[in-house]
Motif scaffolding. Sequence first.
Motif, PDB file in Angstrom:
ATOM      1  N   SER A 166       0.831  -1.206   0.000  1.00  0.00           N
ATOM      2  CA  SER A 166       0.000   0.000   0.000  1.00  0.00           C
ATOM      3  C   SER A 166       0.865   1.254   0.000  1.00  0.00           C
ATOM      4  O   SER A 166       0.565   2.235  -0.689  1.00  0.00           O
ATOM      5  N   SER A 167       1.941   1.215   0.765  1.00  0.00           N
ATOM      6  CA  SER A 167       2.848   2.359   0.828  1.00  0.00           C
ATOM      7  C   SER A 167       3.524   2.601  -0.521  1.00  0.00           C
ATOM      8  O   SER A 167       3.669   3.753  -0.962  1.00  0.00           O
ATOM      9  N   MET A 168       3.921   1.533  -1.189  1.00  0.00           N
ATOM     10  CA  MET A 168       4.561   1.661  -2.497  1.00  0.00           C
ATOM     11  C   MET A 168       3.583   2.206  -3.536  1.00  0.00           C
ATOM     12  O   MET A 168       3.934   3.057  -4.359  1.00  0.00           O
ATOM     13  N   THR A 169       2.354   1.724  -3.481  1.00  0.00           N
ATOM     14  CA  THR A 169       1.342   2.194  -4.424  1.00  0.00           C
ATOM     15  C   THR A 169       1.050   3.677  -4.207  1.00  0.00           C
ATOM     16  O   THR A 169       1.020   4.474  -5.156  1.00  0.00           O
ATOM     17  N   ALA A 170       0.836   4.056  -2.943  1.00  0.00           N
ATOM     18  CA  ALA A 170       0.505   5.444  -2.630  1.00  0.00           C
ATOM     19  C   ALA A 170       1.669   6.395  -2.907  1.00  0.00           C
ATOM     20  O   ALA A 170       1.461   7.602  -3.095  1.00  0.00           O
ATOM     21  N   GLY A 171       2.889   5.865  -2.954  1.00  0.00           N
ATOM     22  CA  GLY A 171       4.050   6.693  -3.222  1.00  0.00           C
ATOM     23  C   GLY A 171       4.390   6.821  -4.688  1.00  0.00           C
ATOM     24  O   GLY A 171       5.313   7.562  -5.063  1.00  0.00           O
ATOM     25  N   ASN A 172       3.644   6.147  -5.552  1.00  0.00           N
ATOM     26  CA  ASN A 172       3.911   6.190  -6.986  1.00  0.00           C
ATOM     27  C   ASN A 172       3.381   7.486  -7.594  1.00  0.00           C
ATOM     28  O   ASN A 172       2.290   7.944  -7.255  1.00  0.00           O
ATOM     29  N   ALA A 173       4.138   8.058  -8.525  1.00  0.00           N
ATOM     30  CA  ALA A 173       3.745   9.332  -9.141  1.00  0.00           C
ATOM     31  C   ALA A 173       2.434   9.209  -9.908  1.00  0.00           C
ATOM     32  O   ALA A 173       1.652  10.170  -9.978  1.00  0.00           O
ATOM     33  N   GLU A 174       2.169   8.044 -10.495  1.00  0.00           N
ATOM     34  CA  GLU A 174       0.910   7.845 -11.213  1.00  0.00           C
ATOM     35  C   GLU A 174      -0.277   7.913 -10.254  1.00  0.00           C
ATOM     36  O   GLU A 174      -1.344   8.424 -10.608  1.00  0.00           O
ATOM     37  N   PHE A 175      -0.090   7.376  -9.081  1.00  0.00           N
ATOM     38  CA  PHE A 175      -1.149   7.449  -8.072  1.00  0.00           C
ATOM     39  C   PHE A 175      -1.418   8.905  -7.710  1.00  0.00           C
ATOM     40  O   PHE A 175      -2.585   9.345  -7.654  1.00  0.00           O
ATOM     41  N   THR A 176      -0.373   9.660  -7.467  1.00  0.00           N
ATOM     42  CA  THR A 176      -0.522  11.071  -7.107  1.00  0.00           C
ATOM     43  C   THR A 176      -1.258  11.841  -8.193  1.00  0.00           C
ATOM     44  O   THR A 176      -2.144  12.661  -7.905  1.00  0.00           O
ATOM     45  N   SER A 177      -0.912  11.573  -9.447  1.00  0.00           N
ATOM     46  CA  SER A 177      -1.567  12.246 -10.563  1.00  0.00           C
ATOM     47  C   SER A 177      -3.044  11.872 -10.646  1.00  0.00           C
ATOM     48  O   SER A 177      -3.910  12.735 -10.868  1.00  0.00           O
ATOM     49  N   SER A 178      -3.339  10.590 -10.433  1.00  0.00           N
ATOM     50  CA  SER A 178      -4.734  10.141 -10.491  1.00  0.00           C
ATOM     51  C   SER A 178      -5.556  10.720  -9.347  1.00  0.00           C
ATOM     52  O   SER A 178      -6.748  10.997  -9.517  1.00  0.00           O
ATOM     53  N   VAL A 179      -4.932  10.899  -8.198  1.00  0.00           N
ATOM     54  CA  VAL A 179      -5.636  11.500  -7.068  1.00  0.00           C
ATOM     55  C   VAL A 179      -6.035  12.943  -7.398  1.00  0.00           C
ATOM     56  O   VAL A 179      -7.126  13.400  -7.025  1.00  0.00           O
ATOM     57  N   TRP A 182      -9.069  12.731  -9.451  1.00  0.00           N
ATOM     58  CA  TRP A 182     -10.181  12.371  -8.572  1.00  0.00           C
ATOM     59  C   TRP A 182     -10.657  13.594  -7.792  1.00  0.00           C
ATOM     60  O   TRP A 182     -11.860  13.840  -7.667  1.00  0.00           O
ATOM     61  N   SER A 183      -9.718  14.363  -7.274  1.00  0.00           N
ATOM     62  CA  SER A 183     -10.041  15.543  -6.493  1.00  0.00           C
ATOM     63  C   SER A 183     -10.817  16.565  -7.326  1.00  0.00           C
ATOM     64  O   SER A 183     -11.767  17.191  -6.835  1.00  0.00           O
ATOM     65  N   ALA A 184     -10.425  16.730  -8.596  1.00  0.00           N
ATOM     66  CA  ALA A 184     -11.136  17.658  -9.485  1.00  0.00           C
ATOM     67  C   ALA A 184     -12.575  17.197  -9.687  1.00  0.00           C
ATOM     68  O   ALA A 184     -13.507  18.023  -9.718  1.00  0.00           O
ATOM     69  N   LEU A 191     -17.557  18.822  -3.308  1.00  0.00           N
ATOM     70  CA  LEU A 191     -16.814  18.150  -2.236  1.00  0.00           C
ATOM     71  C   LEU A 191     -15.333  18.480  -2.407  1.00  0.00           C
ATOM     72  O   LEU A 191     -14.581  17.739  -3.058  1.00  0.00           O
ATOM     73  N   PRO A 192     -14.858  19.556  -1.820  1.00  0.00           N
ATOM     74  CA  PRO A 192     -13.504  20.057  -2.078  1.00  0.00           C
ATOM     75  C   PRO A 192     -12.419  19.351  -1.253  1.00  0.00           C
ATOM     76  O   PRO A 192     -11.787  19.960  -0.377  1.00  0.00           O
ATOM     77  N   TYR A 193     -12.185  18.089  -1.549  1.00  0.00           N
ATOM     78  CA  TYR A 193     -11.169  17.325  -0.815  1.00  0.00           C
ATOM     79  C   TYR A 193     -10.007  17.001  -1.738  1.00  0.00           C
ATOM     80  O   TYR A 193     -10.200  16.597  -2.886  1.00  0.00           O
ATOM     81  N   LYS A 194      -8.796  17.142  -1.211  1.00  0.00           N
ATOM     82  CA  LYS A 194      -7.606  16.899  -2.033  1.00  0.00           C
ATOM     83  C   LYS A 194      -7.287  15.423  -2.171  1.00  0.00           C
ATOM     84  O   LYS A 194      -6.701  15.002  -3.167  1.00  0.00           O
ATOM     85  N   THR A 195      -7.626  14.651  -1.151  1.00  0.00           N
ATOM     86  CA  THR A 195      -7.313  13.219  -1.168  1.00  0.00           C
ATOM     87  C   THR A 195      -8.486  12.428  -0.596  1.00  0.00           C
ATOM     88  O   THR A 195      -9.283  12.965   0.181  1.00  0.00           O
ATOM     89  N   PRO A 196      -8.578  11.140  -0.924  1.00  0.00           N
ATOM     90  CA  PRO A 196      -9.603  10.296  -0.306  1.00  0.00           C
ATOM     91  C   PRO A 196      -9.460  10.226   1.210  1.00  0.00           C
ATOM     92  O   PRO A 196     -10.457  10.148   1.932  1.00  0.00           O
ATOM     93  N   SER A 228     -14.611   7.344 -12.763  1.00  0.00           N
ATOM     94  CA  SER A 228     -14.562   8.265 -13.902  1.00  0.00           C
ATOM     95  C   SER A 228     -13.210   8.946 -14.055  1.00  0.00           C
ATOM     96  O   SER A 228     -12.789   9.274 -15.169  1.00  0.00           O
ATOM     97  N   SER A 229     -12.497   9.161 -12.942  1.00  0.00           N
ATOM     98  CA  SER A 229     -11.186   9.826 -12.999  1.00  0.00           C
ATOM     99  C   SER A 229     -10.061   8.867 -13.377  1.00  0.00           C
ATOM    100  O   SER A 229      -8.952   9.311 -13.703  1.00  0.00           O
ATOM    101  N   GLY A 230     -10.331   7.571 -13.291  1.00  0.00           N
ATOM    102  CA  GLY A 230      -9.288   6.580 -13.564  1.00  0.00           C
ATOM    103  C   GLY A 230      -8.500   6.176 -12.341  1.00  0.00           C
ATOM    104  O   GLY A 230      -7.618   5.318 -12.430  1.00  0.00           O
ATOM    105  N   LEU A 231      -8.818   6.756 -11.177  1.00  0.00           N
ATOM    106  CA  LEU A 231      -8.060   6.425  -9.972  1.00  0.00           C
ATOM    107  C   LEU A 231      -8.211   4.955  -9.608  1.00  0.00           C
ATOM    108  O   LEU A 231      -7.239   4.298  -9.228  1.00  0.00           O
ATOM    109  N   SER A 232      -9.412   4.430  -9.726  1.00  0.00           N
ATOM    110  CA  SER A 232      -9.635   3.023  -9.382  1.00  0.00           C
ATOM    111  C   SER A 232      -8.793   2.107 -10.263  1.00  0.00           C
ATOM    112  O   SER A 232      -8.182   1.151  -9.778  1.00  0.00           O
TER     113      SER A 232
END
Length: 275
Positions: A166-179, A182-184, A191-196, A228-232
């Motif tokens: 989980s830590s490796m996944t959350a630390g990946n740049a692709e994950f950050t971009s997808s978040v 998702w936030s947008a 719902l103005p949240y930056k992260t889940p 819809s954002s591709g995060l999943s």
Amino acid sequence: MGLTHTRSQTLPQRPHALSEEEKDLLHEAEETLTRSCMAGKGFRTWVVPRQPVPDDRDFPYVVDDVEWASRHGYGSDILARRAEVRASDPNRHYFAGLTPAERQRALDALHGERTGKRVSVRSPNGTTVSRVDGGCAADAQKKLYGDIETWFRVLTVTDALETLRSSMTAGNAEFTSSVKDWSACMRARGLPYKTPQEARGAFLNPDRQISRKSEIRAAVTEARCAASSGLSRTVHRLDTQYDKQLRDQYADEVRNRLRLENEALPHARAAVRTS
């Protein structure tokens, strides 16, 4: 109860991944054996379910199941049920009702005396984990899995892989971009949240009085935005990628745990059947 630890010669060469029912069986057998051992030392324990709260699920990255979210929101109802289970746990009540001296004797009987031989394992996250090689909990595991040092090693290492993955996944740049995508999506829906994690924290904050309806609406929106954002899709791909990487890196421990669990199943059935 006369259970001996012998190994069958007819086990399959390639152990199978355990079903949820088989995991429940091993848990029940371990607790049953522990209860029998504790009774022999003059103490009581109760067998409790492995998963006492139905529909309890973990979403380490984002809530992405619309159906689950429509029933549980961010899981405030499940958190409340977990608290109820803890509060009504007969083992907690029993130990709390003992005198300090009796409680220490009971804990020594269950987990082994603190001065006893210790087994230590270096976890993949770099920490050293240890336990006493004694007590009813260890005796139950010996009956099921054989050598306690081997079992404790493979259990410690493989259990740590989930958090590491989980830590490796959350630390990946692709994950950050997808978040960010998702936030947008969430922001566009009010719902103005930056992260889940920020969204979940807001709706599960015990100091805030948020309606159940609002919680469910937000969690459903989160799940739809995850799709819809591709995060999943991103977290599924990265999680699978790192899962394979870690399982390859710790292949011996993964394989040995699976082998020991498969070999333990007949002993677990016997323990539960004769309890």
